[in-house]
Design an enzyme around this catalytic site. Sequence first.
Site: not given
Ligand code: ADP
Ligand code: MG
Length: 318
Positions: A14-15, A132, A218, A280
Amino acid sequence: METNKKRIVIALGGNALQKKGEASAEAQQKIAGETARALAPLIKAGHQIVIVHGNGPQVGNIVIHEEAINTSEVPTLPLDSCVAMSQGSIGYWLQQALTDELKKDGLNNTVVTIITQMLVDENDDAFQNPTKPIGPYYETEKEAQNDAKARGFIVKEDSGRGWRRVVPSPKPLDIIEKDAVIKLVDSGFVVIAAGGGGVPVAMTNNEDLHGVEAVIDKDYSAAVLADLIEADSLIILTAVDSVAINYGTPQQKAIHNVTVAKMKEYIGQGHFPAGSMLPKVKSAVQFVNKPGRKAIIASLESASEAIDGAVGTTITLH
Ligand code: ADP
Ligand code: MG
C-alpha cells in the site's frame, strides 16, 4: 538468460501508491514516481520484471463512488468491475511513472499493464467470512457499525489500525492471461499484472468465466504468478525493512536469512498477524518450493539492495 539476470516478480504494498490516505490522482502519481525511482535500478540491471500491486484503499474508494449513484442510466457496477477499474488506473500511474524514470537513464522499455483475471473457487470459505479491508478507515467503531448496518456490509478492525469495510478474499488459483505475461516479459516489456490481486473470476462446470464479488490478497496472487511464470525471485516490498519475530515487543528481532522450514515454525508460533505480515510470509513460503528460488521481504526503498540479500529478509528452501 545470463545467470545474473533474473526473472523477478515484485509485489508492491500500500505504501508504494498512497500515503496517509492522500487519495487524489495527483498525490498517488507523486508516490508512483517515488516507487518508479526505487524499482528502476532493477530494470536497468537487466532483470525481467513483473509488478503486482495492491488496491485496498483505491478499490474501496471506487466502490464508494459506484454506490453513490445507482439509477438505470448510471447503475452501480459490481466489485469485480471495480477491481478491473483499479487495475486500469493504478497500472496507468505506474506505466507513466516508470516510463519517465527509465527515460532519464536512456532506457526505452515499454511498460504495459495486463487486465488480469484470477481464477478462484466460488465455494472458497472466504465468501462466508469476509476479511479483506478496503477503502478508508472510520473514525470510530460506532460510526463503522452504523454505516455497515445502513448499507448492508461488514466492517472489521484492521490490525490495530482502525475499522474498515471488509469483503471476501478467496485464494487465487490460476491466472487466465498467464501466457501473455510470459510472452511479454520474454520480449523485454516491463509487465504490470494481477493488480489488486487480479479480478476474481470463477468457472462453473467448465462453463464461461464470470466475475465474483471479492478482492484477492495481492501477496498470494504474486506467489501464484511467480510460480506460473517460473520466476527466480519473488520480492515483496512493504513499509518495514525486514520481517521480525516478537514484532512490537522488547524482544523484537529482525530475520535476515531463513529457511522455509524455520519460517513455517515461526508462522506456527504466531509471530505474524493475519491482516498484515502473515500473507507475505505465507506467500514467500508457498513460492519457495524448489531449490534456486528465493523470496525476499524488504522495504520499497531498499528494493535494489534487497535482491542481492544485502538487506531485507531472504527466504530459501535450504
Ligand atoms: P502492505 O500494504 O505492504 O501489504 P501491510 O501493512 O499489510 O503492508 O503489512 C506490513 C506491515 O506489517 C508492516 O509495515 C508492519 O507494520 C506489520 N508487521 C506485523 N507483524 C510484523 C512482523 N512480525 N515483522 C515485520 N512487520 C510486521
Ligand atoms: Mg497488506
